[in-house]
Design an enzyme around this catalytic site. Structure first.
Site, short mmCIF file in Angstrom:
data_model
loop_
_atom_site.label_atom_id
_atom_site.label_comp_id
_atom_site.label_asym_id
_atom_site.label_seq_id
_atom_site.Cartn_x
_atom_site.Cartn_y
_atom_site.Cartn_z
N GLY A 56 -61.07 -64.44 100.88
CA GLY A 56 -61.70 -63.70 101.96
C GLY A 56 -62.71 -62.74 101.37
O GLY A 56 -63.81 -62.55 101.90
N GLU B 227 -62.62 -57.73 95.05
CA GLU B 227 -62.85 -56.30 94.88
C GLU B 227 -63.65 -55.91 93.65
O GLU B 227 -63.56 -54.76 93.19
CB GLU B 227 -61.49 -55.57 94.83
CG GLU B 227 -60.60 -55.92 93.63
CD GLU B 227 -59.63 -57.05 93.86
OE1 GLU B 227 -58.65 -57.16 93.11
OE2 GLU B 227 -59.86 -57.84 94.80
N GLU C 15 -60.51 -54.24 100.39
CA GLU C 15 -61.25 -54.23 99.13
C GLU C 15 -61.54 -52.80 98.67
O GLU C 15 -61.53 -52.51 97.46
CB GLU C 15 -62.55 -55.02 99.26
CG GLU C 15 -62.37 -56.45 99.74
CD GLU C 15 -61.27 -57.21 99.03
OE1 GLU C 15 -61.11 -57.04 97.80
OE2 GLU C 15 -60.56 -57.99 99.69
#
Length: 968
Positions: A318, A321, A355
């Site tokens: 998805g 980070e 994130e």
């Protein structure tokens, strides 16, 4: 730049030219040397602790046009400075699918000369480059290793890869990265373990028409001619100390929108058309405030001057980070006010929050090894709710963790093939084992137990411990017990009373798999706990030093009066406080803050059912959802009767809140999975249709299907009302969706279907239609320029009921020009969720497994979801045998990150078989009687015409044991 780490323009040009001369030599690396003894360092999966990296100086040049052989490639050079910790004559560094274009060069940075390199050997199995030296490196001295290399800029979504898209009919190529967990070694030689932190100096060479991004801010940009090609050389500021899996670079012609504060630059990058259309604005609006929230929450400043966020057409996760350069799927970053739904908006704000939470928990403080991944991902998952709540405080989004994570992971953690949050380091070694850890247990159970911990400590004490932990370990690595120590200090300072230490309590939730079911006998006051297993006849192979007992914090109420927290510290205890009489009732695990299920004696269940029907507001909304979820799963495990579970759904006829409805629909979905190919399907449809009709009528009156309900979750429940009413054959609903869809087909330039309802409408209309509707959806899918709209259409086409259409769609998943690789597995699982499509998808995956496994990356994180999705409906001995045969037939190829999911699917299928054998006939009779006999009895007994009174009469018949027609 620091001394010894500067690469002059001349060196860059010469190095790249030499590499360019080897562009046509990309070949498979030599086969692994199988005759070496397993005790050799290069045959081990973990790096020896002899060397410690300090800095990398990396220059990368991705080619966004194919070479004469049709390959997209990148070339690079790297200088890594490391300190010798223990004398050694071996340099072992990760390198995977890279070809060295020049022999490595070793330089000493101290007074002693560097030993000569005797031999360099590649070990593809363990993904090492082993450099054998003529003499030993000296402990305490620093050295520099210089390498030049070439690799393929493939479309496998891992390492340094390419993403392609079309804009205004022109093909565009993006060079981007996904390093986590073990793919930095596919981009450049590195010490690719999370504890091997270093500073990275990154330079990118790229086409002048493109923009280069990396973790640091740009500090220099010049144009050069290299081997007759004009390129731009972009140099970035050195990073802070960080792990290799957080390194990132992107080369594209994306546009961006930005927001600058006094100390932070935030930019949203995406396709130029998307930026021009304002699709990055919502992400930009919420990112800055959430950064400020997390800085205050963690009480540690964000250590970088910028945060770039990039929406990519092709991305396996998805989002990721990467420090200073966060990458996303487009659907997780881009929002269009006219086309994106309320659900799309929530996904964007929660993924961004996830994130951003990682910028501290994971990036600033990193787990030492992947066996503790749950701490990174669990905290980020917990953080996504509190971060999103800070950005959208009117949504009450923090409550949704119960549906989205707690209840979700219960289903996995109730299997004997589950695993603990934290395993031993030696159990998680190979890349495919590491990828397996990126599962629902790490994310959702991690978040659930941290939320429980925060609840019984209190949020203030929890935050204090987290803050001191982050400050103490910033820029370094930890094990999970380090957090327990800081939380214990916060507990001691606050004077909070706990029955055990934080570590003693939490080790039982972290070091053993599963969770307990707590049973409260309100007649005797007995309280017991047992390891909850979906199939009680199975036993975990994994032993537990705690014998599957937990220290359980029980929040509870007696009637509506909140009671002090009760700690269940043994298998069985007796508490007079939990003995009740008269019309009292007990409800435990208030707001489901605890990670456990709850069962009661029959009388208390009876009282709770009466409260649900007569005064459901006395029970918190979350607990109304809990009572449904607990009862259905207790019934699946054979602990209570299935008829009792069904009775917990009766109050839904007058319920309008989202969480109880969503809980019921998810649990009734199991009945559909088990029974939609049997004679029970008809009574199921009738029952669910009757329950949902009032909800459909409620939203018809409230919105006339033109307005948007005011509440965030009300909008979700409006979708549920439409979706379920149509799927159960409510004529008013079917007429609505077919009319809306036909109007769109009549004039494709005008789509008047409300954005929140589109997923449900598209699916229902395609299910009710045929080839014409499906082909229209495909045409609109190909034309769509907003990622969220493409996703809705892609999912809706899986709702078709014509087998040949679904078979055609399955074939499309093997063609990246039709269905992107990132979407292939989710498309297959969506087809499998369709009763018509399930056997087609199951046959398709078995027939094409070798191709899927090799073409979609042996380390793909999606394989677990794929295997889980295509096997959920399996419930016969024949299907079980097929599943076992599938495992055996492809054992030589493997299942990558889906290996554990395959074993779990076998266990789940065995449980399904037992459940169906026990419940099919009984539930069929029960539902038929529920739909006919009881209504007749209610009418004849009471002579009622009023619908509300009639429903109450039906309920009374159900909750009175002497009149109950449900039979087990």
């Amino acid at each position: 730049m620091g001394k010894g780490f500067y690469i002059s323009n001349t060196v860059v040009i010469v190095g790249i030219v030499l590499a360019a001369g080897a562009l046509c030599t990309i070949t498979a690396l030599p086969a692994a040397i199988t005759s070496l003894p397993t005790t050799e360092p290069w045959d081990q999966w973990r790096l020896p602790q002899t060397l410690s990296p300090q800095t990398y100086n990396i220059t990368m040049w991705p080619r966004l046009e194919p070479d004469p052989n049709g390959l997209y490639i990148f070339t690079g050079l790297s200088k890594v400075v490391f300190r010798c910790v223990i004398d050694t004559d071996l340099i072992l560094i990760h390198s995977n699918k890279l070809n060295m274009t020049k022999p490595p060069i070793l330089t000493a940075l101290g007074s002693s000369p560097a030993p000569a390199i005797a031999l360099t050997v590649m070990h593809p199995l363990t993904q090492y480059m082993a450099i054998h030296l003529t003499e030993k490196l000296i402990a305490g001295e620093s050295y520099e290793l210089y390498t030049e290399f070439i690799g393929e800029l493939s479309d496998d979504l891992g390492g340094f890869y390419r993403s392609e898209y079309y804009e205004n009919g022109v093909k565009k190529v993006v060079a981007t990265t996904q390093m986590e967990a073990t793919d930095a070694r596919k981009a450049f030689p590195c010490f690719d373990e999370p504890a091997m932190k270093a500073i990275f100096h990154i330079t990118l060479l790229h086409d002048p028409a493109t923009v280069a991004l990396s973790n640091g801010v740009m500090i220099d940009k010049v144009d050069l001619t290299v081997d007759g090609t004009l390129v731009t050389k972009t140099t970035f500021a050195p990073t802070v100390v960080m792990s290799t899996y957080l390194v990132a670079f992107v080369v594209s012609d994306f546009g961006f929108t930005e927001q600058n504060t006094e100390d932070l630059q935030i930019r949203i990058f995406a396709r130029q058309d998307a930026i021009n259309a304002g699709q990055g604005q919502y992400a930009l609006n919420v990112t800055g405030p959430m950064f400020k929230f997390f800085e205050k929450y963690y009480n540690v400043p964000y250590p970088l001057p910028k945060s770039d966020q990039v929406g990519l057409p092709d991305f396996s996760f998805g989002a990721m980070e990467n420090w200073g350069l966060i990458t996303y799927r487009e659907t997780a970053l881009l929002y269009d006010e006219e086309i994106s739904s309320n659900e799309n908006k929530e996904r964007i704000v929660t993924v961004i929050a996830h994130e951003l939470a990682h910028q501290w928990f994971g990036n600033l403080v990193t787990v030492r090894w992947w066996n503790d991944l749950w701490l990174n991902e669990g905290f980020a998952t917990y953080g996504e709710y509190i971060g999103a709540d800070s950005a959208e405080p009117d949504w009450n989004i923090k409550d949704l963790i119960v549906l989205n994570d707690v209840h979700k992971v219960f289903a996995i953690d109730a299997l004997a093939t589950s695993h603990p949050l934290s395993s031993k380091e030696e159990e998680i070694l190979r890349p495919e084992q590491i990828k397996e850890v990126f599962d629902t247990i790490s994310y959702s159970k991690g978040a659930s137990v941290l939320r429980m911990l925060s609840s019984f400590l209190t949020e203030a004490v929890f935050i204090q411990g987290v803050q001191t932990y982050l400050d103490y370990f910033k820029f370094s690595n930890t094990v999970y017990t380090d957090l327990w120590e800081h939380l214990q200090t916060a507990v001691d300072i606050s004077g909070t009373s706990l029955p055990k230490t934080v570590q003693e309590i939490m080790d039982r939730w972290v070091l053993q798999m599963g969770f307990p079911v707590v049973t409260i006998n309100t007649a005797t006051g007995d309280i017991t706990q047992e390891h909850f297993l979906l199939d009680p006849e199975t036993k975990p192979d994994r032993p537990s030093e705690f014998n599957y007992e937990w220290f359980v914090p029980i929040s509870w109420t007696k009637k509506e009066a909140a009671q002090p927290l009760y700690w269940l510290l043994q298998k069985t205890e007796l508490s007079d406080k939990m003995k009740i009489s008269g019309d009292e009732w007990i409800l435990a695990n208030i707001n489901v803050t605890g990670y456990y299920r709850v069962n009661y004696d029959t009388e208390n269940w009876q009282r709770l059912l009466n409260v649900l029907q007569t005064s459901r507001q006395s029970i918190p909304i979350i607990n109304r959802a809990q009572l449904i979820d607990d009862s259905f799963n207790l019934a699946k495990a054979g602990i209570i009767e299935t008829t009792l579970a069904l009775r917990t759904t009766l109050f839904l006829a007058s319920e309008t809140e989202y969480m109880p409805w969503e809980s019921a629909l998810k649990n009734l979905d199991y009945f559909y999975l088990m029974f939609d190919r049997t004679e029970v399907y008809g009574p199921m449809q009738t029952y669910v249709g009757k329950q949902v009709k009032n909800l459909f009528d409620y939203f018809t009156t409230l919105t006339h299907w033109e307005d948007v309900p005011p509440g965030h979750t009300d909008q979700y429940n409006q979708v549920n009302a439409l979706r379920v009413a149509c799927s159960t054959g409510l004529e008013n609903c079917t007429t609505l969706v077919k009319t809306w869809f036909q109007k769109w087909m009549d004039d494709p330039t005008v789509n008047l279907i409300k954005v929140n309802l589109r997923s449900a409408v598209y699916c229902s209309a395609i299910a009710a239609g045929g080839e014409k509707e499906w082909d229209f959806a495909w045409q609109e899918f190909e034309k769509a320029t907003v990622a969220s709209e493409k996703d809705k259409l892609r999912a809706a086409m899986t709702c078709a009921t014509e087998p040949w259409l679904l078979n055609r769609y399955l074939q499309y998943t093997l063609d990246p020009n039709k269905i992107r690789k990132q979407d292939a597995t989710s498309t297959i699982t969506s087809i499998a969720s369709n009763v018509v499509g399930q056997p087609l998808a199951w046959d398709f995956v078995r027939a094409n497994w070798e191709y899927i496994f090799t073409q979609y990356g042996a380390g793909s994180f999606a394989f677990a979801d794929l295997i889980d999705g295509i096997t959920k409906r399996l419930s016969t001995p024949f299907e079980l045998q097929q599943l076992i045969q599938f495992r055996d037939d492809y054992a030589h190829i493997g299942f990558g990150s889906g290996t554990l999911a395959l074993e779990q699917s076998i266990e789940r299928t065995q449980a399904n078989i037992k459940w169906v054998e026990k419940n099919q006939q009984a539930n069929g009779h029960a539902l038929e009687e529920r739909n006919s006999t009881q209504r007749v009895e209610a009418e004849s007994q009471l002579g009622l015409d009023d619908l509300g009174s009639l429903q109450e009469a039906e309920v009374n018949l159900l909750v009175k044991p002497d009149l109950m027609h449900f039979t087990q």
